[in-house]
Design an enzyme around this catalytic site. Structure first.
Site, short mmCIF file in Angstrom:
data_model
loop_
_atom_site.label_atom_id
_atom_site.label_comp_id
_atom_site.label_asym_id
_atom_site.label_seq_id
_atom_site.Cartn_x
_atom_site.Cartn_y
_atom_site.Cartn_z
N CYS A 10 0.81 -1.22 0.00
CA CYS A 10 0.00 0.00 0.00
C CYS A 10 0.85 1.28 0.00
O CYS A 10 2.02 1.26 0.36
CB CYS A 10 -0.91 0.02 1.22
SG CYS A 10 -2.05 -1.39 1.31
N GLU B 199 0.80 3.88 1.94
CA GLU B 199 1.30 4.29 3.25
C GLU B 199 2.60 3.57 3.60
O GLU B 199 3.54 4.16 4.13
CB GLU B 199 0.25 4.00 4.33
CG GLU B 199 -1.05 4.76 4.13
CD GLU B 199 -2.08 4.01 3.29
OE1 GLU B 199 -3.28 4.26 3.46
OE2 GLU B 199 -1.67 3.17 2.44
#
Length: 236
Positions: free
Chosen positions: A156, A158
């Site tokens: 992801c 993040e």
């Protein structure tokens, strides 16, 4: 840069076994990756995954990987996926530090940066781009989600931003901002929340939603009753 200095940037409080590698993209640029453990062990980011995902997030293609030895998680998958040449060496190449952006100017707009960054997401499976900015005391790191042929090896936005920060030894985090152009609510997935809570436990996270609104939260509030246990720390 030596392997020792790069290994020292690993986050390995549970195993005490640092790992690192360097990936050379088809552009010739070098990307570092280090092992980032999580108290929820399956969420650990292997060095190879980190370096390859960072490379892909920059719209580059992994072409060669430099390792001190071949005892690295996911090495087989990523070398096959991108036909990378594996180079064992005691003298790693120099890493370009351009991934660290300078402190934002007075005209900096996080949402504009996040919207532009969405174009770098690698979303061949989901067509759901996500962008993230991880701010530190020195500047900020960018991240986008990266998908590959094996869905379980994707990562992801993040965590890509976090992987960049650790690889560059800049871990005095201040806040994170996240954006998606689709969906009702821009929000970290459960896996990212577990990672974020461990590494940025009481930090601000700003969620920029697709409809133009935003919400601000404290990271620890994103995952009530998150998994914690001092019994898992093997370091004496």
């Amino acid at each position: 840069m030596s392997w020792t200095s790069l290994l020292d940037r690993s986050y390995v409080p549970y195993s005490g076994e640092p790992k690192a590698c360097l990936v050379e993209g088809s552009s010739g640029k070098i990307y570092a990756g280090v092992r980032i453990e999580n108290i929820s062990y399956p969420l650990t980011i292997p060095a190879v995954q980190a370096a390859c995902a960072i490379c892909l997030s920059e719209k580059d293609t992994p072409a060669k990987i430099y390792v001190q030895n071949r005892e690295l998680e996911q090495l087989a998958f990523w070398t096959v996926e991108f036909h990378m040449k594996v180079v064992e060496t005691d003298e790693p190449p120099v890493v370009d530090r351009e991934d660290l952006q300078m402190n934002p100017s007075s005209t900096f707009s996080a949402i504009d940066e996040l919207k532009s960054l969405l174009n770098q997401a690698v979303t061949t499976n989901s067509d759901f781009p996500v962008s993230a900015l991880l701010f530190t005391e020195n500047g900020y790191f960018e991240g986008v989600n990266v998908e590959v042929s094996d869905w379980t090896q994707g990562i992801c936005a993040e965590r890509v931003a976090i992987a960049k920060a650790y690889a560059h030894g800049d871990t005095e985090f201040t806040k994170m901002e996240i954006h998606t152009r689709k969906g009702e609510f821009s929000s970290p997935c459960g896996a990212c929340r577990q990672v974020i809570v461990e590494l940025l436990p009481y930090h601000d996270v700003v969620l920029h939603h697709a409809d133009g609104t935003l919400s601000e939260h404290i990271t620890v509030d994103l995952l009530p009753f998150s998994f914690k246990s001092s019994a898992l720390n093997k370091k004496k």
